[in-house]
Design a protein around this motif. Structure first.
Motif, PDB file in Angstrom:
ATOM      1  N   MET A   1     -46.455 -31.016   4.354  1.00  0.00           N
ATOM      2  CA  MET A   1     -45.658 -29.886   5.199  1.00  0.00           C
ATOM      3  C   MET A   1     -44.931 -30.347   6.129  1.00  0.00           C
ATOM      4  SD  MET A   1     -48.373 -26.116   6.231  1.00  0.00           S
ATOM      5  CE  MET A   1     -49.408 -26.968   6.341  1.00  0.00           C
ATOM      6  N   ILE A   2     -44.376 -29.491   6.584  1.00  0.00           N
ATOM      7  CA  ILE A   2     -43.431 -29.692   7.461  1.00  0.00           C
ATOM      8  C   ILE A   2     -43.586 -28.872   7.851  1.00  0.00           C
ATOM      9  CG2 ILE A   2     -41.452 -30.176   8.632  1.00  0.00           C
ATOM     10  CD1 ILE A   2     -41.270 -31.445   5.795  1.00  0.00           C
ATOM     11  N   ARG A   3     -43.774 -28.169   9.951  1.00  0.00           N
ATOM     12  CA  ARG A   3     -43.618 -28.062  10.513  1.00  0.00           C
ATOM     13  C   ARG A   3     -42.550 -28.123  11.398  1.00  0.00           C
ATOM     14  NH1 ARG A   3     -48.386 -25.956  13.269  1.00  0.00           N
ATOM     15  NH2 ARG A   3     -48.601 -24.537  11.906  1.00  0.00           N
ATOM     16  N   ILE A   4     -41.544 -26.788  11.207  1.00  0.00           N
ATOM     17  CA  ILE A   4     -40.102 -26.650  12.137  1.00  0.00           C
ATOM     18  C   ILE A   4     -40.133 -25.536  13.272  1.00  0.00           C
ATOM     19  CG2 ILE A   4     -37.868 -26.347  11.773  1.00  0.00           C
ATOM     20  CD1 ILE A   4     -38.547 -27.037   8.555  1.00  0.00           C
ATOM     21  N   SER A   5     -39.768 -25.964  14.144  1.00  0.00           N
ATOM     22  CA  SER A   5     -39.420 -25.257  15.484  1.00  0.00           C
ATOM     23  C   SER A   5     -38.067 -25.401  16.404  1.00  0.00           C
ATOM     24  CB  SER A   5     -40.932 -25.059  16.471  1.00  0.00           C
ATOM     25  OG  SER A   5     -40.855 -25.797  17.163  1.00  0.00           O
ATOM     26  N   PHE A   6     -37.415 -25.141  16.646  1.00  0.00           N
ATOM     27  CA  PHE A   6     -36.274 -25.084  17.047  1.00  0.00           C
ATOM     28  C   PHE A   6     -35.634 -23.087  17.598  1.00  0.00           C
ATOM     29  CE2 PHE A   6     -34.558 -24.465  13.194  1.00  0.00           C
ATOM     30  CZ  PHE A   6     -33.395 -23.040  13.225  1.00  0.00           C
ATOM     31  N   SER A   7     -35.083 -23.287  19.071  1.00  0.00           N
ATOM     32  CA  SER A   7     -34.555 -22.436  19.428  1.00  0.00           C
ATOM     33  C   SER A   7     -32.711 -22.026  19.465  1.00  0.00           C
ATOM     34  CB  SER A   7     -34.897 -22.294  20.952  1.00  0.00           C
ATOM     35  OG  SER A   7     -34.297 -21.122  21.793  1.00  0.00           O
ATOM     36  N   THR A   8     -32.339 -21.293  19.061  1.00  0.00           N
ATOM     37  CA  THR A   8     -31.126 -21.208  19.042  1.00  0.00           C
ATOM     38  C   THR A   8     -30.406 -20.693  20.175  1.00  0.00           C
ATOM     39  OG1 THR A   8     -30.962 -18.763  18.609  1.00  0.00           O
ATOM     40  CG2 THR A   8     -31.118 -20.822  16.581  1.00  0.00           C
ATOM     41  N   GLN A   9     -29.225 -21.299  20.384  1.00  0.00           N
ATOM     42  CA  GLN A   9     -28.477 -20.758  21.623  1.00  0.00           C
ATOM     43  C   GLN A   9     -27.561 -19.463  21.477  1.00  0.00           C
ATOM     44  OE1 GLN A   9     -29.642 -23.090  24.655  1.00  0.00           O
ATOM     45  NE2 GLN A   9     -30.560 -23.579  22.917  1.00  0.00           N
ATOM     46  N   THR A  10     -28.243 -18.879  20.499  1.00  0.00           N
ATOM     47  CA  THR A  10     -26.950 -17.858  20.263  1.00  0.00           C
ATOM     48  C   THR A  10     -27.866 -16.348  19.977  1.00  0.00           C
ATOM     49  OG1 THR A  10     -25.849 -19.107  18.762  1.00  0.00           O
ATOM     50  CG2 THR A  10     -25.600 -16.565  18.727  1.00  0.00           C
ATOM     51  N   ASP A  11     -26.926 -15.780  21.442  1.00  0.00           N
ATOM     52  CA  ASP A  11     -28.297 -14.508  21.595  1.00  0.00           C
ATOM     53  C   ASP A  11     -27.996 -13.176  19.902  1.00  0.00           C
ATOM     54  OD1 ASP A  11     -28.857 -12.195  22.175  1.00  0.00           O
ATOM     55  OD2 ASP A  11     -27.480 -11.778  23.946  1.00  0.00           O
ATOM     56  N   SER A  12     -29.188 -13.007  19.556  1.00  0.00           N
ATOM     57  CA  SER A  12     -29.378 -12.086  18.594  1.00  0.00           C
ATOM     58  C   SER A  12     -28.413 -10.659  18.608  1.00  0.00           C
ATOM     59  CB  SER A  12     -30.739 -12.009  17.702  1.00  0.00           C
ATOM     60  OG  SER A  12     -31.167 -11.656  18.784  1.00  0.00           O
ATOM     61  N   GLU A  13     -28.767 -10.830  19.570  1.00  0.00           N
ATOM     62  CA  GLU A  13     -28.415  -9.175  20.193  1.00  0.00           C
ATOM     63  C   GLU A  13     -26.934  -8.978  20.550  1.00  0.00           C
ATOM     64  OE1 GLU A  13     -30.411  -6.433  20.198  1.00  0.00           O
ATOM     65  OE2 GLU A  13     -32.038  -7.768  19.337  1.00  0.00           O
ATOM     66  N   ASP A  14     -26.069  -9.850  20.771  1.00  0.00           N
ATOM     67  CA  ASP A  14     -24.558 -10.169  20.657  1.00  0.00           C
ATOM     68  C   ASP A  14     -24.199  -8.896  19.907  1.00  0.00           C
ATOM     69  OD1 ASP A  14     -22.387 -10.723  21.014  1.00  0.00           O
ATOM     70  OD2 ASP A  14     -22.650 -12.991  21.145  1.00  0.00           O
ATOM     71  N   PRO A  15     -23.315  -7.902  20.568  1.00  0.00           N
ATOM     72  CA  PRO A  15     -23.244  -7.081  19.909  1.00  0.00           C
ATOM     73  C   PRO A  15     -21.237  -8.049  19.306  1.00  0.00           C
ATOM     74  CG  PRO A  15     -22.600  -6.720  22.477  1.00  0.00           C
ATOM     75  CD  PRO A  15     -23.154  -7.711  22.320  1.00  0.00           C
ATOM     76  N   VAL A  16     -20.192  -8.554  19.692  1.00  0.00           N
ATOM     77  CA  VAL A  16     -19.434  -9.655  19.365  1.00  0.00           C
ATOM     78  C   VAL A  16     -20.247 -10.087  17.956  1.00  0.00           C
ATOM     79  CG1 VAL A  16     -17.340 -10.355  19.451  1.00  0.00           C
ATOM     80  CG2 VAL A  16     -18.582  -9.352  21.982  1.00  0.00           C
ATOM     81  N   ALA A  17     -20.899 -10.948  18.209  1.00  0.00           N
ATOM     82  CA  ALA A  17     -21.558 -12.073  17.311  1.00  0.00           C
ATOM     83  C   ALA A  17     -22.872 -11.561  17.007  1.00  0.00           C
ATOM     84  CB  ALA A  17     -21.312 -12.914  17.187  1.00  0.00           C
TER      85      ALA A  17
END
Length: 78
Positions: A1-17
């Motif tokens: 089993m593999i555990r993957i954790s990461f943080s994207t630098q993109t805001d999911s609340e960004d109205p443009v994207a």
């Protein structure tokens, strides 16, 4: 089993994207798959396009988890 954790630098609340984080996550997951396939040793340090550490993937065990039993849902009439 593999555990993957990461943080994207993109805001999911960004109205443009608002879905830009999905592309970033998909890119990281493809990179992880290629590195595992190539036999890189664990843990894998995950970097963004600018070379910043954003997470890691680590091996927990080679033993598969036992199948999970779904709890029976109570009937509506009870």
């Amino acid at each position: 089993m593999i555990r993957i954790s990461f943080s994207t630098q993109t805001d999911s609340e960004d109205p443009v994207a608002p879905n830009a984080w999905r592309r970033e996550a998909a890119t990281l997951l493809r990179s992880i798959a290629k590195r595992i396939s190539a036999g890189e040793t664990m843990p894998l340090m995950l970097l963004d396009g600018e070379g910043n550490l954003v997470g890691k993937a680590r091996e927990l065990s080679y033993r598969p988890e036992p199948p999970r039993q779904l709890a029976a849902k109570p009937s509506r009439g009870s």
